[in-house]
Scaffold this motif. Sequence first.
Motif, PDB file in Angstrom:
ATOM      1  N   ARG A 114     -27.016 -30.003   9.692  1.00 35.03           N
ATOM      2  CA  ARG A 114     -27.146 -31.399   9.278  1.00 35.03           C
ATOM      3  C   ARG A 114     -26.163 -31.845   8.197  1.00 35.03           C
ATOM      4  N   LYS A 115     -25.588 -30.892   7.474  1.00 36.79           N
ATOM      5  CA  LYS A 115     -24.683 -31.270   6.387  1.00 36.79           C
ATOM      6  C   LYS A 115     -23.372 -31.810   6.940  1.00 36.79           C
ATOM      7  N   GLU A 116     -23.004 -33.012   6.495  1.00 34.93           N
ATOM      8  CA  GLU A 116     -21.749 -33.606   6.918  1.00 34.93           C
ATOM      9  C   GLU A 116     -20.601 -32.987   6.135  1.00 34.93           C
ATOM     10  N   VAL A 117     -19.708 -32.325   6.851  1.00 38.90           N
ATOM     11  CA  VAL A 117     -18.579 -31.641   6.220  1.00 38.90           C
ATOM     12  C   VAL A 117     -17.337 -32.528   6.242  1.00 38.90           C
ATOM     13  N   PHE A 118     -16.976 -33.025   7.445  1.00 39.42           N
ATOM     14  CA  PHE A 118     -15.795 -33.874   7.581  1.00 39.42           C
ATOM     15  C   PHE A 118     -15.901 -34.664   8.874  1.00 39.42           C
ATOM     16  N   MET A 119     -15.695 -35.968   8.773  1.00 42.16           N
ATOM     17  CA  MET A 119     -15.687 -36.818   9.961  1.00 42.16           C
ATOM     18  C   MET A 119     -14.394 -37.619   9.996  1.00 42.16           C
ATOM     19  N   LYS A 162     -16.833 -20.904  -1.674  1.00 43.72           N
ATOM     20  CA  LYS A 162     -17.937 -20.330  -2.433  1.00 43.72           C
ATOM     21  C   LYS A 162     -18.868 -19.606  -1.462  1.00 43.72           C
ATOM     22  N   VAL A 163     -19.657 -18.686  -1.995  1.00 43.90           N
ATOM     23  CA  VAL A 163     -20.615 -17.976  -1.149  1.00 43.90           C
ATOM     24  C   VAL A 163     -21.544 -18.960  -0.449  1.00 43.90           C
ATOM     25  N   ALA A 164     -21.878 -20.054  -1.137  1.00 45.14           N
ATOM     26  CA  ALA A 164     -22.772 -21.065  -0.552  1.00 45.14           C
ATOM     27  C   ALA A 164     -22.159 -21.759   0.654  1.00 45.14           C
ATOM     28  N   ASP A 165     -20.839 -21.651   0.858  1.00 44.89           N
ATOM     29  CA  ASP A 165     -20.194 -22.257   2.026  1.00 44.89           C
ATOM     30  C   ASP A 165     -20.450 -21.456   3.300  1.00 44.89           C
ATOM     31  N   SER A 166     -20.942 -20.228   3.168  1.00 45.31           N
ATOM     32  CA  SER A 166     -21.225 -19.407   4.344  1.00 45.31           C
ATOM     33  C   SER A 166     -22.248 -20.101   5.234  1.00 45.31           C
ATOM     34  N   GLN A 208     -20.281 -37.994   3.331  1.00 50.55           N
ATOM     35  CA  GLN A 208     -19.974 -36.574   3.213  1.00 50.55           C
ATOM     36  C   GLN A 208     -20.941 -35.894   2.246  1.00 50.55           C
ATOM     37  N   ASP A 209     -21.405 -34.703   2.613  1.00 51.96           N
ATOM     38  CA  ASP A 209     -22.282 -33.960   1.721  1.00 51.96           C
ATOM     39  C   ASP A 209     -21.531 -33.624   0.441  1.00 51.96           C
ATOM     40  N   GLU A 210     -22.209 -33.755  -0.710  1.00 59.26           N
ATOM     41  CA  GLU A 210     -21.525 -33.570  -1.992  1.00 59.26           C
ATOM     42  C   GLU A 210     -21.022 -32.137  -2.185  1.00 59.26           C
ATOM     43  N   GLN A 211     -21.568 -31.175  -1.442  1.00 58.95           N
ATOM     44  CA  GLN A 211     -21.073 -29.796  -1.529  1.00 58.95           C
ATOM     45  C   GLN A 211     -19.599 -29.702  -1.151  1.00 58.95           C
ATOM     46  N   PHE A 212     -19.153 -30.636  -0.269  1.00 57.29           N
ATOM     47  CA  PHE A 212     -17.789 -30.556   0.257  1.00 57.29           C
ATOM     48  C   PHE A 212     -16.874 -31.657  -0.263  1.00 57.29           C
ATOM     49  N   GLU A 213     -17.373 -32.522  -1.110  1.00 58.54           N
ATOM     50  CA  GLU A 213     -16.551 -33.632  -1.611  1.00 58.54           C
ATOM     51  C   GLU A 213     -15.331 -33.111  -2.349  1.00 58.54           C
ATOM     52  N   GLY A 214     -14.165 -33.641  -1.977  1.00 60.26           N
ATOM     53  CA  GLY A 214     -12.918 -33.284  -2.639  1.00 60.26           C
ATOM     54  C   GLY A 214     -12.380 -31.911  -2.296  1.00 60.26           C
ATOM     55  N   ARG A 215     -13.002 -31.208  -1.324  1.00 57.00           N
ATOM     56  CA  ARG A 215     -12.593 -29.842  -1.021  1.00 57.00           C
ATOM     57  C   ARG A 215     -12.159 -29.652   0.433  1.00 57.00           C
TER      58      ARG A 215
END
Length: 496
Positions: free
Chosen positions: A174-179, A221-225, A193-200
């Motif tokens: 469900r997390k929006e990474v890139f559209m 980051k490990v959380a990106d797995s 965009q999910d804030e985990q991926f903003e600017g990255r």
Amino acid sequence: MELLSLVCLFVLAWSARTLGDETGPAVIKVTVEEGSDVVLPCVLSSKENLELNLFDWKKDPQKQVFMYDAGCHYNNGRSGQDEQFKGRVSHFPEELRNGNASIMIRNTKVADSGNYTCEFPHLQPERIFHIQLVVGPAVIKVTVEEGSNVVLPCVLSSKENLELKLFDWKKDPRKEVFMYDAGLHYNDGRSGQDEQFEGRVSHFQEELRNGNASIMIRNTKVADSGNYTCDFPHLQPKRIFHIQLVVGACPEPVVTTSKESNAVRLHCEARGASPKPEVQLQDSAGNPVPAENVTVTEKKGYYDTILFGYVTKEDHYRCVVQQKEICHQINSKDIWINPGAASEPSITTLDQTKDWALLQCAVRGASPKPKVFWQDSAGNVLPAKEPEITERGDSYDIILQITVTKTDKYRCVATQEEINHQIHGEDYVHLSEFHSGPTVAAVIFGLLFVGGVILLVLVSKGVINLNCNKDQQGPTSFSSNSMQPSDQDPRQPLND
């Protein structure tokens, strides 16, 4: 590799074969990724020769997958095979004599998923096998170290221009990474965009015309797995790519040692690893050292592993951290250990006076038996008392005492010639700071100091006056308050 897979599946077939209708048909479940080849097992426990027999494979349950009848089958002229399986299914002719009617389906597709049957209609009793095939979408696995940049691939084989198309990257799911939608995307104002991926996250603008919708994630980051999808919802047929990203972290483990009797204790710490690792101590040949008191703690996806083991033979040792999930291994630096080598001698001052000091040197748990002796700072070997030697199994404790009579740096040396090992401990002895009592000069100085202090006190309180007559020749006269200066002859009586 195919033969190995086949053997494994034969075992599954043997264990799951249908024995009758009392408990219902046994079902063998086979799972593969889309695009791979798969063997569907069907092996008679009787190993009856099938070269002149009939067996029939079907799917769901009307589709004809593969039929063999005494040498005649779909690949050598027999008609009736379903279009879905033409040119993609084969059997194992050399295995027929062993009762093996298994088939291979090449280049599997998601549409191949379903329930299959392998039937022997002419056998008595009639035999039928049930196989469930699950073909999942092909998954591309990408592994990287934490902190690095990673590209998640998504490229259309048709190389269709995507500059005016839509593709959507999501995670778990469900997390929006890139559209990207006809030029509009998260990096130029699009929201969501999910804030985990903003600017990255970024794409490859110049590659869109070649059907490349890949993205780059920076500073992983490990959380990106997790599991990512690259979806083209408007394409016909709809296309979706599956990517599994594993971000690993594993700093180099640290090994410390300590001497215990005739063994050495190896202590390994592997901290901040992700995913969870396997940690073990090894010798130079890669043999594991039995571990004790293994502790594993987890915090936010990172694992700390601590363990220790004992070694009793001379060798190189290391701590090895394996993360099979990401095919990663890291070792500590090799440590050369000789459990019998003497540790640094311990020096103790047992007694000391102004003239001498009694020193004791202790060497414990050494093997082979060492030679122990004392030296001064110039390297001269000094005479010492007879050593006290205690033998415990194959190791030795040695205590050697010496009396020294001058200030110097003294060294206790332990030498083991058999293993070419020497080690020493040092201590500095300063004798001049120690005295048995006050000297004569110190006593005289103390008396003069005390007398001076008393005189100063008497003068300050007026008990004693110090008068200096400048006009008088000769020594200065001293008088007390009760005695005033007078011109009268002291032998005459005083006037009234």
